[in-house]
Design an enzyme around this catalytic site. Structure first.
Site, short mmCIF file in Angstrom:
data_model
loop_
_atom_site.label_atom_id
_atom_site.label_comp_id
_atom_site.label_asym_id
_atom_site.label_seq_id
_atom_site.Cartn_x
_atom_site.Cartn_y
_atom_site.Cartn_z
N GLU A 1 0.96 -0.96 0.13
CA GLU A 1 0.23 -0.33 -0.11
C GLU A 1 0.81 1.28 0.38
O GLU A 1 1.21 1.63 1.14
CB GLU A 1 -0.70 0.11 1.24
CG GLU A 1 -2.11 1.20 0.96
CD GLU A 1 -2.67 1.01 2.24
OE1 GLU A 1 -3.62 1.70 2.64
OE2 GLU A 1 -3.62 0.11 2.89
N LYS B 1 -8.31 -1.21 1.18
CA LYS B 1 -9.16 -1.23 2.18
C LYS B 1 -10.29 -2.42 1.01
O LYS B 1 -11.13 -2.05 0.45
CB LYS B 1 -10.82 -0.51 2.36
CG LYS B 1 -11.22 -0.72 3.71
CD LYS B 1 -10.51 -0.97 5.07
CE LYS B 1 -9.37 0.50 5.80
NZ LYS B 1 -9.46 -0.78 6.81
#
Length: 393
Positions: A205, A221
């Site tokens: 990420e 997410k």
């Protein structure tokens, strides 16, 4: 034997995440700065001042800069979740379980001439004991229920809940931590070491990237097993999509604090990508930086990352401090590279740390009103499993 400091390591390739590939074999440490809360001061401002003092123009990230082989190549930058909370003016939570680990570490590198040969290492005895979680599955589930109750009261919309585990080890932890970079999808695979501590990262990420005045974040997410059925479930899940879009909105707000008016945009929304045995949903949010934005302002705006805190961020941080019994240590912070005209920091998910006696890891997930406590406990275990398996080696 505990980890040594970088300055005492034998010569070798620097493997900091996002360090320039063409320079890694020639990098040599010039200086470092570490910050702990007892030191006082503003960690964001102190980090910017330290880098400016070493010739890295981080007071205006929109200013064009080129790579000078005779000057500093750049710096490794690590910022913990607790330091990020301090930058945001929020509670930092429980104590760091890795007592030797600083909350901020900055290591400035120059170029060695001629480049050094790769370091030769002799294999040594390596053993990792059983992992011991700092809370039981029931206590984890209770924390999820506490967040759901806060959502029901309207205090928050979503909160990320993270657990900690530790395992005894013998041997040198650095080769094991370096193996994490080989995990599939580890966009920010690499390590950083200091006196009495070491960090290994396998993060997919992007917390924040700045190139030529363009700032980008890529929040992740939403998680499912990496099967055909898991991919279909993730794409069809109203709960996961709602959770994801809330974080995208939070990231748009964070970047708007730094951006030219009207320049914030969502370039990609809910793209499903693979990390090890998991599917995860990722979006890309970008903006053009306003003139004069420096590193300190950038860190205050984006740290800690929205996908590992929640919405609203300040209220989420206060709830995290209340429900998590152990600090996040090296997890859920930032690790990467700052160089002339370029900044690239990964979010330290899928990250482990070592002190002189134990390995430490963190895993969790975002909680919404629709979250099932048992499923959240299982998701955290699934995220931790590949990291633990590779560390066992």
């Amino acid at each position: 034997m505990g980890p040594y400091g970088v300055e005492t390591l034998p010569p070798g390739v620097v493997d900091v995440p996002a360090a320039p590939a063409a320079c890694r074999a020639a990098l040599v440490e010039r200086d470092r700065f570490e910050w702990r809360p007892a030191d006082g001061g503003d960690p964001a401002a102190l980090t910017e001042e330290f880098l400016l003092g070493h010739g890295l123009a981080v007071d205006d990230l929109t200013r064009p800069a080129g790579h000078d082989p005779a000057g500093p190549c750049g710096a490794a930058l690590y910022v913990s979740a607790a330091a990020g909370a301090a930058m945001a003016g929020a509670p930092s939570g429980a104590a760091n379980p890795v007592a030797t680990l600083p909350e901020v570490a900055v290591v400035v590198y120059g170029h060695a001439r001629p480049p050094r040969p790769p370091r030769r290492t002799e294999p040594g005895r390596w053993w990792v004991g059983p992992w011991r979680d700092s809370w039981t599955p029931g206590e984890h589930a209770d924390a999820v229920q506490a967040v759901r109750a806060a959502i029901g009261r309207g205090d928050v919309y979503q909160v990320n809940v993270v657990g900690h585990a530790a395992a005894d080890y013998t041997g040198d932890p650095r080769p094991a931590l370096a193996r994490l970079a080989g995990l599939p999808g580890a966009r920010y695979g690499g390590t950083l070491h200091g006196a009495g501590w070491a960090i290994g990262c396998a993060s997919p990420e992007t917390l924040v990237e700045v190139t030529a005045g363009r700032v980008v974040t890529r929040p992740i997410k939403g998680t499912r097993p990496a099967t055909d059925a898991g991919r279909r479930e993730l794409l069809a899940s109203a709960k996961e999509r709602a959770e994801h879009i809330m974080i995208v909105d939070l990231e748009r707000n964070d970047l708007a604090r730094l951006a030219r008016t009207g320049s914030v945009r969502v370039d990609e929304l809910f793209a499903v990508r693979r990390w090890c045995d998991l599917w995860q949903a990722e979006s890309t949010v970008s903006a053009q930086l306003a003139d004069g934005i420096g590193l300190a302002a950038l860190l205050r705006a984006v740290c800690p990352g929205g996908s590992v805190t929640g919405a609203p961020k300040r209220a989420a941080l206060e709830l995290i401090a209340a429900v998590e019994p152990v600090g996040r240590g090296a997890g859920m912070g930032a690790l990467g590279w700052v160089g002339p005209g370029r900044l690239d920091l990964g979010l330290t998910i899928r990250t482990a740390a070592a002190d002189g006696d134990r390995l430490h890891g963190w895993a969790g997930g975002g909680i919404t009103w629709d979250s099932d406590p048992a499923a959240e406990v299982a998701e955290a275990a699934a995220k931790a499993a590949p990291v633990r398996a590779l560390l066992a080696g």
